[in-house]
Design a protein around this motif. Structure first.
Motif, PDB file in Angstrom:
ATOM      1  N   GLN A  14      -5.856  14.360   4.972  1.00  0.00           N
ATOM      2  CA  GLN A  14      -4.823  13.563   5.619  1.00  0.00           C
ATOM      3  C   GLN A  14      -4.795  12.196   4.963  1.00  0.00           C
ATOM      4  O   GLN A  14      -5.706  11.397   5.142  1.00  0.00           O
ATOM      5  CB  GLN A  14      -5.120  13.408   7.123  1.00  0.00           C
ATOM      6  N   PHE A  15      -3.767  11.924   4.145  1.00  0.00           N
ATOM      7  CA  PHE A  15      -3.629  10.643   3.466  1.00  0.00           C
ATOM      8  C   PHE A  15      -2.342   9.976   3.918  1.00  0.00           C
ATOM      9  O   PHE A  15      -1.378  10.643   4.281  1.00  0.00           O
ATOM     10  CB  PHE A  15      -3.578  10.831   1.943  1.00  0.00           C
ATOM     11  N   ASP A  16      -2.329   8.642   3.848  1.00  0.00           N
ATOM     12  CA  ASP A  16      -1.102   7.910   4.127  1.00  0.00           C
ATOM     13  C   ASP A  16      -0.068   8.234   3.055  1.00  0.00           C
ATOM     14  O   ASP A  16      -0.420   8.574   1.916  1.00  0.00           O
ATOM     15  CB  ASP A  16      -1.354   6.398   4.134  1.00  0.00           C
ATOM     16  N   TYR A  17       1.197   8.106   3.411  1.00  0.00           N
ATOM     17  CA  TYR A  17       2.282   8.354   2.467  1.00  0.00           C
ATOM     18  C   TYR A  17       2.140   7.405   1.283  1.00  0.00           C
ATOM     19  O   TYR A  17       1.882   6.209   1.450  1.00  0.00           O
ATOM     20  CB  TYR A  17       3.628   8.158   3.167  1.00  0.00           C
ATOM     21  N   ASN A  18       2.276   7.916   0.074  1.00  0.00           N
ATOM     22  CA  ASN A  18       2.169   7.167  -1.179  1.00  0.00           C
ATOM     23  C   ASN A  18       0.774   6.596  -1.439  1.00  0.00           C
ATOM     24  O   ASN A  18       0.625   5.660  -2.220  1.00  0.00           O
ATOM     25  CB  ASN A  18       3.207   6.046  -1.264  1.00  0.00           C
ATOM     26  N   ILE A  50      -9.414  16.426  -3.728  1.00  0.00           N
ATOM     27  CA  ILE A  50      -8.546  15.260  -3.832  1.00  0.00           C
ATOM     28  C   ILE A  50      -9.186  14.174  -2.978  1.00  0.00           C
ATOM     29  O   ILE A  50      -9.476  14.399  -1.797  1.00  0.00           O
ATOM     30  CB  ILE A  50      -7.124  15.549  -3.317  1.00  0.00           C
ATOM     31  N   VAL A  51      -9.428  12.997  -3.577  1.00  0.00           N
ATOM     32  CA  VAL A  51     -10.070  11.895  -2.852  1.00  0.00           C
ATOM     33  C   VAL A  51      -9.238  10.634  -3.020  1.00  0.00           C
ATOM     34  O   VAL A  51      -8.505  10.478  -3.999  1.00  0.00           O
ATOM     35  CB  VAL A  51     -11.513  11.646  -3.352  1.00  0.00           C
ATOM     36  N   LEU A  52      -9.359   9.712  -2.053  1.00  0.00           N
ATOM     37  CA  LEU A  52      -8.660   8.439  -2.161  1.00  0.00           C
ATOM     38  C   LEU A  52      -9.192   7.653  -3.347  1.00  0.00           C
ATOM     39  O   LEU A  52     -10.398   7.631  -3.598  1.00  0.00           O
ATOM     40  CB  LEU A  52      -8.844   7.611  -0.893  1.00  0.00           C
ATOM     41  N   LYS A  53      -8.295   7.007  -4.068  1.00  0.00           N
ATOM     42  CA  LYS A  53      -8.684   6.199  -5.218  1.00  0.00           C
ATOM     43  C   LYS A  53      -9.249   4.877  -4.722  1.00  0.00           C
ATOM     44  O   LYS A  53      -8.679   4.249  -3.836  1.00  0.00           O
ATOM     45  CB  LYS A  53      -7.462   5.956  -6.108  1.00  0.00           C
ATOM     46  N   LYS A  54     -10.361   4.461  -5.293  1.00  0.00           N
ATOM     47  CA  LYS A  54     -10.962   3.183  -4.927  1.00  0.00           C
ATOM     48  C   LYS A  54     -10.210   2.069  -5.629  1.00  0.00           C
ATOM     49  O   LYS A  54      -9.910   2.162  -6.811  1.00  0.00           O
ATOM     50  CB  LYS A  54     -12.437   3.146  -5.335  1.00  0.00           C
ATOM     51  N   LEU A  55      -9.937   1.011  -4.893  1.00  0.00           N
ATOM     52  CA  LEU A  55      -9.226  -0.122  -5.468  1.00  0.00           C
ATOM     53  C   LEU A  55     -10.198  -0.977  -6.263  1.00  0.00           C
ATOM     54  O   LEU A  55     -11.237  -1.383  -5.756  1.00  0.00           O
ATOM     55  CB  LEU A  55      -8.563  -0.954  -4.371  1.00  0.00           C
ATOM     56  N   GLN A  56      -9.865  -1.290  -7.506  1.00  0.00           N
ATOM     57  CA  GLN A  56     -10.742  -2.083  -8.352  1.00  0.00           C
ATOM     58  C   GLN A  56     -10.891  -3.507  -7.832  1.00  0.00           C
ATOM     59  O   GLN A  56     -11.953  -4.089  -7.912  1.00  0.00           O
ATOM     60  CB  GLN A  56     -10.207  -2.100  -9.786  1.00  0.00           C
ATOM     61  N   ASN A  57      -9.838  -4.072  -7.263  1.00  0.00           N
ATOM     62  CA  ASN A  57      -9.912  -5.437  -6.744  1.00  0.00           C
ATOM     63  C   ASN A  57     -10.890  -5.528  -5.586  1.00  0.00           C
ATOM     64  O   ASN A  57     -11.599  -6.512  -5.447  1.00  0.00           O
ATOM     65  CB  ASN A  57      -8.533  -5.923  -6.307  1.00  0.00           C
TER      66      ASN A  57
END
Length: 65
Positions: A14-18, A50-57
């Motif tokens: 379950q991921f948020d849209y976009n 499929i995993v959420l991408k970690k934000l580099q910032n």
């Protein structure tokens, strides 16, 4: 749009849209069907997960604290 298939053992996602995601061990392939005008080609991608991408910032911010 290209559909991505993952095995059932990866669980419900379950991921948020976009939301930006990463594919674990992706494999892209095609299936072609001959027609009178040439061929119809369908693309598909299979992945282990499929995993959420970690934000580099966020990583940089957390490492400073």
């Amino acid at each position: 749009m290209i559909q991505v298939s993952i095995p059932a053992k990866a669980g419900d996602k379950q991921f948020d849209y976009n939301a930006e995601v990463e594919l674990v061990n992706p494999v892209a392939d095609t299936v072609a069907t001959a027609t009178f005008r040439g061929a119809d080609v369908d693309w598909y991608i299979k992945a282990d997960d499929i995993v959420l991408k970690k934000l580099q910032n966020m990583d940089k911010f957390q490492s400073k604290n």
